[in-house]
Design a protein around this motif. Structure first.
Motif, PDB file in Angstrom:
ATOM      1  N   PRO A   1      -4.013  -3.888   3.025  1.00  0.00           N
ATOM      2  CA  PRO A   1      -2.568  -4.604   2.379  1.00  0.00           C
ATOM      3  C   PRO A   1      -2.738  -6.294   2.172  1.00  0.00           C
ATOM      4  O   PRO A   1      -2.287  -6.549   1.028  1.00  0.00           O
ATOM      5  CB  PRO A   1      -1.885  -4.471   3.605  1.00  0.00           C
ATOM      6  CG  PRO A   1      -2.441  -3.404   4.377  1.00  0.00           C
ATOM      7  CD  PRO A   1      -3.849  -3.382   4.161  1.00  0.00           C
TER       8      PRO A   1
ATOM      9  N   TRP B   1      -4.358   0.504  -6.978  1.00  0.00           N
ATOM     10  CA  TRP B   1      -4.542   1.438  -5.735  1.00  0.00           C
ATOM     11  C   TRP B   1      -4.908   2.538  -5.701  1.00  0.00           C
ATOM     12  O   TRP B   1      -4.501   3.437  -4.774  1.00  0.00           O
ATOM     13  CB  TRP B   1      -3.357   0.941  -4.717  1.00  0.00           C
ATOM     14  CG  TRP B   1      -3.269   0.976  -3.341  1.00  0.00           C
ATOM     15  CD1 TRP B   1      -2.871   1.627  -2.449  1.00  0.00           C
ATOM     16  CD2 TRP B   1      -4.374  -0.097  -2.682  1.00  0.00           C
ATOM     17  NE1 TRP B   1      -3.442   1.657  -1.128  1.00  0.00           N
ATOM     18  CE2 TRP B   1      -4.321   0.388  -1.247  1.00  0.00           C
ATOM     19  CE3 TRP B   1      -5.261  -1.046  -2.938  1.00  0.00           C
ATOM     20  CZ2 TRP B   1      -4.904  -0.336  -0.101  1.00  0.00           C
ATOM     21  CZ3 TRP B   1      -5.651  -1.928  -2.045  1.00  0.00           C
ATOM     22  CH2 TRP B   1      -5.827  -1.290  -0.655  1.00  0.00           C
TER      23      TRP B   1
ATOM     24  N   VAL C   1       0.757  -1.054   0.017  1.00  0.00           N
ATOM     25  CA  VAL C   1      -0.083   0.035  -0.004  1.00  0.00           C
ATOM     26  C   VAL C   1       0.885   1.169  -0.062  1.00  0.00           C
ATOM     27  O   VAL C   1       0.186   2.185  -0.603  1.00  0.00           O
ATOM     28  CB  VAL C   1      -0.964   0.253   1.306  1.00  0.00           C
ATOM     29  CG1 VAL C   1      -2.105  -1.029   1.058  1.00  0.00           C
ATOM     30  CG2 VAL C   1      -0.160  -0.214   2.572  1.00  0.00           C
ATOM     31  N   GLU C   2       2.081   1.097   0.478  1.00  0.00           N
ATOM     32  CA  GLU C   2       2.913   2.414   0.697  1.00  0.00           C
ATOM     33  C   GLU C   2       3.284   2.857  -0.849  1.00  0.00           C
ATOM     34  O   GLU C   2       3.601   3.988  -1.002  1.00  0.00           O
ATOM     35  CB  GLU C   2       4.019   2.125   1.453  1.00  0.00           C
ATOM     36  CG  GLU C   2       3.739   2.093   2.881  1.00  0.00           C
ATOM     37  CD  GLU C   2       3.345   0.561   3.170  1.00  0.00           C
ATOM     38  OE1 GLU C   2       3.007   0.191   4.264  1.00  0.00           O
ATOM     39  OE2 GLU C   2       3.510  -0.237   2.441  1.00  0.00           O
ATOM     40  N   TYR C   3       3.570   1.980  -1.615  1.00  0.00           N
ATOM     41  CA  TYR C   3       4.121   2.326  -2.976  1.00  0.00           C
ATOM     42  C   TYR C   3       3.241   1.882  -4.229  1.00  0.00           C
ATOM     43  O   TYR C   3       3.486   2.633  -5.119  1.00  0.00           O
ATOM     44  CB  TYR C   3       5.465   1.431  -3.392  1.00  0.00           C
ATOM     45  CG  TYR C   3       6.536   1.590  -2.025  1.00  0.00           C
ATOM     46  CD1 TYR C   3       6.880   0.467  -1.526  1.00  0.00           C
ATOM     47  CD2 TYR C   3       7.098   2.906  -2.213  1.00  0.00           C
ATOM     48  CE1 TYR C   3       7.801   0.504  -0.509  1.00  0.00           C
ATOM     49  CE2 TYR C   3       8.182   3.059  -1.189  1.00  0.00           C
ATOM     50  CZ  TYR C   3       8.363   1.858  -0.315  1.00  0.00           C
ATOM     51  OH  TYR C   3       9.505   1.843   0.776  1.00  0.00           O
TER      52      TYR C   3
END
Ligand code: HEM
Length: 181
Positions: free
Chosen positions: A142, A85, A8-10
């Motif tokens: 995630p 996303w 989820v961060e990238y």
């Protein structure tokens, strides 16, 4: 796969950089439009097969294999849809996965789910139903992103490849492509 990270961060930033910065990032756009074209092509193929009556014996088994291939293709689209996303992806999969929550017997809000209990303990609940299996959790997070990535890149393509091989073998076994009626 070299530039996209299913975390989820990238994930969203990687899609943006694929679009704007990465050499040959155009491949991602081609992949997206190719996916739309594949669904249209399969639909046209199915229409052709139907109009020429090529689902009739001895080809009814191959029609069945085709229907499974159609479902797998739609599942490829559904799993691929989450990977950018972005807002569209997250809410589309939220809507789609909520259908699993309401599915008869295997969705914890579905009809019949409450019947599946041992000693009054429900077997199907928010932490064990079809939606949980799909998302790896009770919401699109995630776990879902990683699960959809593996389904999209490995599991579904593998199953589809085996079925396409069966589909092609069956065409020959049934005497080749049928002629027009
Ligand atoms: C990934 C999806 C699919 C691929 C790659 C595929 C590929 C093919 C190819 C190359 C042929 C032989 C040539 C032709 O008729 O065009 C064929 C025949 C056939 N396909 Fe498919 N197909 C797919 C999906 C489907 C679907 C969704 C159905 C029906 C629900 C279907 C039913 C059939 C049947 C019954 C035949 C035999 C036709 C005949 O002998 O004339 N296929 N398929």
């Amino acid at each position: 796969m070299f530039y996209y990270r299913p975390v989820v961060e990238y994930a969203y930033a990687d899609i943006i950089s694929l679009r704007a910065h990465v050499t040959l990032g155009l491949m991602r756009e081609i992949h997206r439009w190719g996916a739309h074209a594949m669904v249209i092509a399969i639909w046209l193929h199915m229409l052709r097969v139907f109009l020429t009556g090529s689902y009739k014996p001895p080809r009814e088994f191959n029609w069945g294999v085709g229907v499974i291939l159609l479902v797998l293709t739609l599942l490829l689209s559904f799993t691929g849809y989450l990977l950018p996303w972005d807002q569209l992806a997250i809410w589309a999969i939220t809507v789609g996965s909520n259908m699993a929550r309401a599915h008869p017997f295997v969705g914890h809000e579905g009809p019949g789910a409450s019947l599946l209990a041992i000693g009054g303990v429900p077997l199907i609940h928010a932490g064990s139903d079809a939606r949980f299996l799909l998302l790896g959790g009770t919401s699109v997070g995630p776990g879902a992103l990683m699960r959809f990535y593996v389904l999209h890149c490995i599991f579904i393509p593998l199953v589809a490849s085996v079925l396409i091989a069966v589909h092609f073998w069956r065409i020959r076994k049934d005497g080749g492509i049928s002629g027009p009626l």
